[in-house]
Structure formats: structure tokens, C-alpha cells
Design a protein around this motif. Sequence first.
Motif, PDB file in Angstrom:
ATOM      1  N   MET A   1      40.642  20.564  21.220  1.00 57.66           N
ATOM      2  CA  MET A   1      40.653  20.243  22.653  1.00 57.66           C
ATOM      3  C   MET A   1      39.283  20.574  23.249  1.00 57.66           C
ATOM      4  N   SER A   2      38.762  19.687  24.075  1.00 53.58           N
ATOM      5  CA  SER A   2      37.446  19.905  24.681  1.00 53.58           C
ATOM      6  C   SER A   2      37.525  20.939  25.787  1.00 53.58           C
ATOM      7  N   LYS A   3      36.376  21.456  26.181  1.00 57.09           N
ATOM      8  CA  LYS A   3      36.328  22.475  27.225  1.00 57.09           C
ATOM      9  C   LYS A   3      36.922  21.963  28.540  1.00 57.09           C
ATOM     10  N   VAL A   4      36.571  20.723  28.915  1.00 54.08           N
ATOM     11  CA  VAL A   4      37.081  20.204  30.188  1.00 54.08           C
ATOM     12  C   VAL A   4      38.591  20.001  30.136  1.00 54.08           C
ATOM     13  N   ASP A   5      39.128  19.723  28.956  1.00 57.50           N
ATOM     14  CA  ASP A   5      40.576  19.571  28.840  1.00 57.50           C
ATOM     15  C   ASP A   5      41.287  20.921  28.954  1.00 57.50           C
ATOM     16  N   GLU A   6      40.610  21.990  28.554  1.00 55.04           N
ATOM     17  CA  GLU A   6      41.217  23.327  28.605  1.00 55.04           C
ATOM     18  C   GLU A   6      41.245  23.902  30.016  1.00 55.04           C
ATOM     19  N   ILE A   7      40.361  23.414  30.864  1.00 55.57           N
ATOM     20  CA  ILE A   7      40.225  24.004  32.201  1.00 55.57           C
ATOM     21  C   ILE A   7      41.353  23.536  33.107  1.00 55.57           C
ATOM     22  N   THR A   8      41.950  24.521  33.803  1.00 59.38           N
ATOM     23  CA  THR A   8      42.966  24.249  34.817  1.00 59.38           C
ATOM     24  C   THR A   8      42.618  25.039  36.068  1.00 59.38           C
ATOM     25  N   ARG A   9      43.353  24.761  37.116  1.00 63.95           N
ATOM     26  CA  ARG A   9      43.125  25.527  38.355  1.00 63.95           C
ATOM     27  C   ARG A   9      43.371  27.014  38.108  1.00 63.95           C
ATOM     28  N   ASP A  10      44.425  27.327  37.359  1.00 63.64           N
ATOM     29  CA  ASP A  10      44.732  28.726  37.074  1.00 63.64           C
ATOM     30  C   ASP A  10      43.650  29.378  36.230  1.00 63.64           C
ATOM     31  N   SER A  11      43.130  28.665  35.236  1.00 69.64           N
ATOM     32  CA  SER A  11      42.075  29.241  34.397  1.00 69.64           C
ATOM     33  C   SER A  11      40.804  29.462  35.205  1.00 69.64           C
ATOM     34  N   TRP A  12      40.534  28.549  36.144  1.00 73.32           N
ATOM     35  CA  TRP A  12      39.362  28.718  37.012  1.00 73.32           C
ATOM     36  C   TRP A  12      39.513  29.962  37.879  1.00 73.32           C
ATOM     37  N   ILE A  13      40.691  30.146  38.473  1.00 77.11           N
ATOM     38  CA  ILE A  13      40.921  31.314  39.323  1.00 77.11           C
ATOM     39  C   ILE A  13      40.795  32.600  38.510  1.00 77.11           C
ATOM     40  N   MET A  14      41.406  32.638  37.341  1.00 80.09           N
ATOM     41  CA  MET A  14      41.382  33.853  36.527  1.00 80.09           C
ATOM     42  C   MET A  14      39.975  34.169  36.024  1.00 80.09           C
ATOM     43  N   SER A  15      39.149  33.169  35.850  1.00 76.00           N
ATOM     44  CA  SER A  15      37.799  33.410  35.323  1.00 76.00           C
ATOM     45  C   SER A  15      36.775  33.718  36.409  1.00 76.00           C
ATOM     46  N   THR A  16      37.138  33.516  37.671  1.00 78.67           N
ATOM     47  CA  THR A  16      36.157  33.716  38.741  1.00 78.67           C
ATOM     48  C   THR A  16      36.584  34.736  39.782  1.00 78.67           C
ATOM     49  N   PHE A  17      37.844  35.171  39.772  1.00 78.64           N
ATOM     50  CA  PHE A  17      38.332  36.057  40.830  1.00 78.64           C
ATOM     51  C   PHE A  17      38.866  37.344  40.220  1.00 78.64           C
ATOM     52  N   PRO A  18      38.546  38.538  40.808  1.00 76.83           N
ATOM     53  CA  PRO A  18      37.664  38.724  41.957  1.00 76.83           C
ATOM     54  C   PRO A  18      36.209  38.442  41.593  1.00 76.83           C
ATOM     55  N   GLU A  19      35.462  38.032  42.575  1.00 72.79           N
ATOM     56  CA  GLU A  19      34.121  37.512  42.306  1.00 72.79           C
ATOM     57  C   GLU A  19      33.205  38.521  41.621  1.00 72.79           C
ATOM     58  N   TRP A  20      33.376  39.790  41.906  1.00 74.69           N
ATOM     59  CA  TRP A  20      32.542  40.810  41.276  1.00 74.69           C
ATOM     60  C   TRP A  20      33.187  41.383  40.015  1.00 74.69           C
ATOM     61  N   GLY A  21      34.361  40.896  39.654  1.00 79.25           N
ATOM     62  CA  GLY A  21      35.030  41.443  38.476  1.00 79.25           C
ATOM     63  C   GLY A  21      35.211  42.946  38.590  1.00 79.25           C
ATOM     64  N   THR A  22      34.854  43.686  37.531  1.00 79.81           N
ATOM     65  CA  THR A  22      34.961  45.149  37.557  1.00 79.81           C
ATOM     66  C   THR A  22      33.594  45.819  37.690  1.00 79.81           C
ATOM     67  N   TRP A  23      32.589  45.060  38.092  1.00 80.32           N
ATOM     68  CA  TRP A  23      31.227  45.610  38.220  1.00 80.32           C
ATOM     69  C   TRP A  23      31.209  46.857  39.100  1.00 80.32           C
ATOM     70  N   LEU A  24      31.801  46.752  40.310  1.00 80.70           N
ATOM     71  CA  LEU A  24      31.769  47.886  41.229  1.00 80.70           C
ATOM     72  C   LEU A  24      32.707  48.993  40.760  1.00 80.70           C
ATOM     73  N   ASN A  25      33.854  48.639  40.198  1.00 80.40           N
ATOM     74  CA  ASN A  25      34.744  49.659  39.632  1.00 80.40           C
ATOM     75  C   ASN A  25      33.987  50.530  38.639  1.00 80.40           C
ATOM     76  N   GLU A  26      33.237  49.889  37.758  1.00 80.32           N
ATOM     77  CA  GLU A  26      32.494  50.617  36.730  1.00 80.32           C
ATOM     78  C   GLU A  26      31.391  51.473  37.346  1.00 80.32           C
ATOM     79  N   GLU A  27      30.725  50.910  38.371  1.00 82.75           N
ATOM     80  CA  GLU A  27      29.650  51.668  39.022  1.00 82.75           C
ATOM     81  C   GLU A  27      30.192  52.949  39.644  1.00 82.75           C
TER      82      GLU A  27
END
Length: 367
Positions: free
Chosen positions: A1-27
Motif C-alpha cells: 500500500m502506498s503512503k497516500v493510501d495509508e493516510i487517513t484523517r485519524d492518522s493525520w491527527i495522531m501524527s500531528t497532535f498535540p503540536e509539540w508532542g512531548t517536547w515540553l514534557n521532557e524539558e
Amino acid sequence: MSKVDEITRDSWIMSTFPEWGTWLNEEIENEEVKPGTVAMWWLGCTGIWFKTPGGANITIDLWAGNGKRTHGDGKMKVGHQMANMCGCRNMQPNLRAVPFVIDPFAIKQVDAVLATHYHQDHMSAEYASHVLKSGMTTVDENGNEIPVPFIGPKKSVELWQKWGVPADRCITVKPGDTFKIKDIEIVVLDSFDRTCITTTDSQGPDREDLRGKCPTDMDDKAVNYLVKTPGGNIYHSGDSHYSIYYAKHGKDYDIDVAFGSYGENPVGMQDKMTSVDILRMAEALRTDVVIPIHYDVWTNFKADPKEIELLYNYKKDVLDYKFHPFIWDVGGKYVYPTDKAKRQYHYRRGFEDCFEEEPNVPYRSVL
């Protein structure tokens, strides 16, 4: 399956939100707070994380929600506090204007969850859920291990319990109360949040009729906090408006840093302190540093904090101000008193290790 076929709205949300990820948690986790200082991070709106040399981690008003996400029917709930205040009916266009800089579900340790009041942008059911389900503990004044407490005025406690926080995990506070968390002492002070006074239990047509009634329940609805730390005393004003009683707090307590909710009020609305109010608050509190917050989050209250600096520079000599403003950015760290002289925050720029390795370029003259 190609990358564009794997992408869904849910996968987009999970890969981008929260926008800072755990960067600040770790800091925050990795921060080693030096003796005689206190480290603070702005989490957005009036959310502040405090960390001390004694390992105390507390949050005030950590919130993980958003504003409008659809136009809906274009109407505000008739009992919304701002509808009560100004008699408006059209939808308030308050979209969230800043990213999520912390992941509440990735927080590993906190010693207390505090709220100044029960408005939706100052409390988080998501955060409360994580603190409960994670089994986090802290220690009391006697060193005994206890579950992490939820601390706030009566209405905040009622909301936590409505969400499912056990009553024995909640501590109801009112002005005059004091309590300790490791090497932090917190003094509970009066709030001046007049928007909270216009808040009714129901937001529907059956809302309480406030007209002609003298309010007596401010202390149940909202409080301010003075956070006494090894690095200084920090005043958190929640969503308070300007009050001449700030002068009483300034006389009764030594205040090093004060947070004030700042914003550009739309015509017909008075919900935030203006630049003038922020300076008056700082002068009355006798603080060393004043930091505007809350102007970041709502699109319809957007304001430029440089206006505070401009007005400060215009008035500081004639009024002999003993304080100065500090302009922060969401997600940024402020260490007091280490950063006391700073006037404006800038995110870390990086590239400190430049040329520690030989550049991989055709020739140096390209640089």
C-alpha cells in the motif's frame, strides 16, 4: 500500500497532535532547578507549570481544550457568562489561536492540580483523568505518601467531582487559606473576576436571573493564588479584572512576579485587563516583574503585549515605576530570579554546536 493510501484523517491527527508532542514534557522533567530559584513554563491561556529545587511540581489552570470548531447555528447559549454580561446572542468567535504545547497524558509527575476558577479554559477533564488513572502520588507535610490533590474554590471542586474526581481527592479553598506542597507554600487570595460573578449554573433559558441581586459567592467561584517558592513569591491572578484591592494584597505580601490576564476587549465586553490595567495592577501589587498572559489564546481577544511595553516606557519615569514587564511566549521557560532582568522571551535558537564538526560542503567559500 502506498503512503497516500495509508493516510487517513485519524492518522493525520495522531501524527500531528498535540503540536509539540512531548517536547515540553521532557524539558520540564529534565530541568534541574537550582537552589534559590523557581522555574516556570507558560502552558497557554493562564496555565502555568511551577518547578522548585525541592522537586515540587504544580500546575495552575492547565487546560487542554479548544474554543469554537464550527459555526453551528450561529447562536451562543443564552446563559453563557458573556451572554449574561452583555445581552448578546450571536456566537462568540473565540477560536483557539495557539498550539497545544504540552501533552497532558504524557505527564509523569505532578504534586498538585490547582484551578483559579471553573470556566472551561482553566480546567481540564483530560488532565484530571490522566492524573487519576496514572496513580500519581505525592507527599504531605509529614512526608507521608498521598494521592495527588485537586485544589480550587468550591465551584471548581464541584466540577471536578462531576467529572468523576473522588471527593477525598479534592481540597476546597477560599481566601485566607494556606497550604504547603513540598517546598512551596500557597496563600489563597481574593479574586476580582467579575465575569465569574455573571456565570450561572445553567447556560440554558432556565438560567438564574441575576438582575437586581447582590452577588455574595465570589469566593466560591474564583480565587487568586500567591505561590511562595524558594526563588520568590509568584502572584497568579486567574481571570481577575483590575481592582483597587490589589493594593491591599501588595501591602500584605511581598510579591516578586505577577501574572495578569490581558486582552483587547471587543466593544460591549469587559473580560480582560487592558494595558493600562496591567500596569496599574503591577504598581498596586508592588511586584518586581509583571507578565501578561491569556491574550494568546482567543482570536477575538487577541492583543499585542508590546502595547504594555510602549505604555510602560511612556509612564515609567513620571510615575517612578519600580517594576518592569516581561513579554513571554507560550511554551517558554522563565526562571526567577535568574531571568529577572530579561524584558522579552525568545525561543531557543539552536545551532550552539556549529563547526564542532567539519562542514560537509564542496568548499568553504560557499558558506
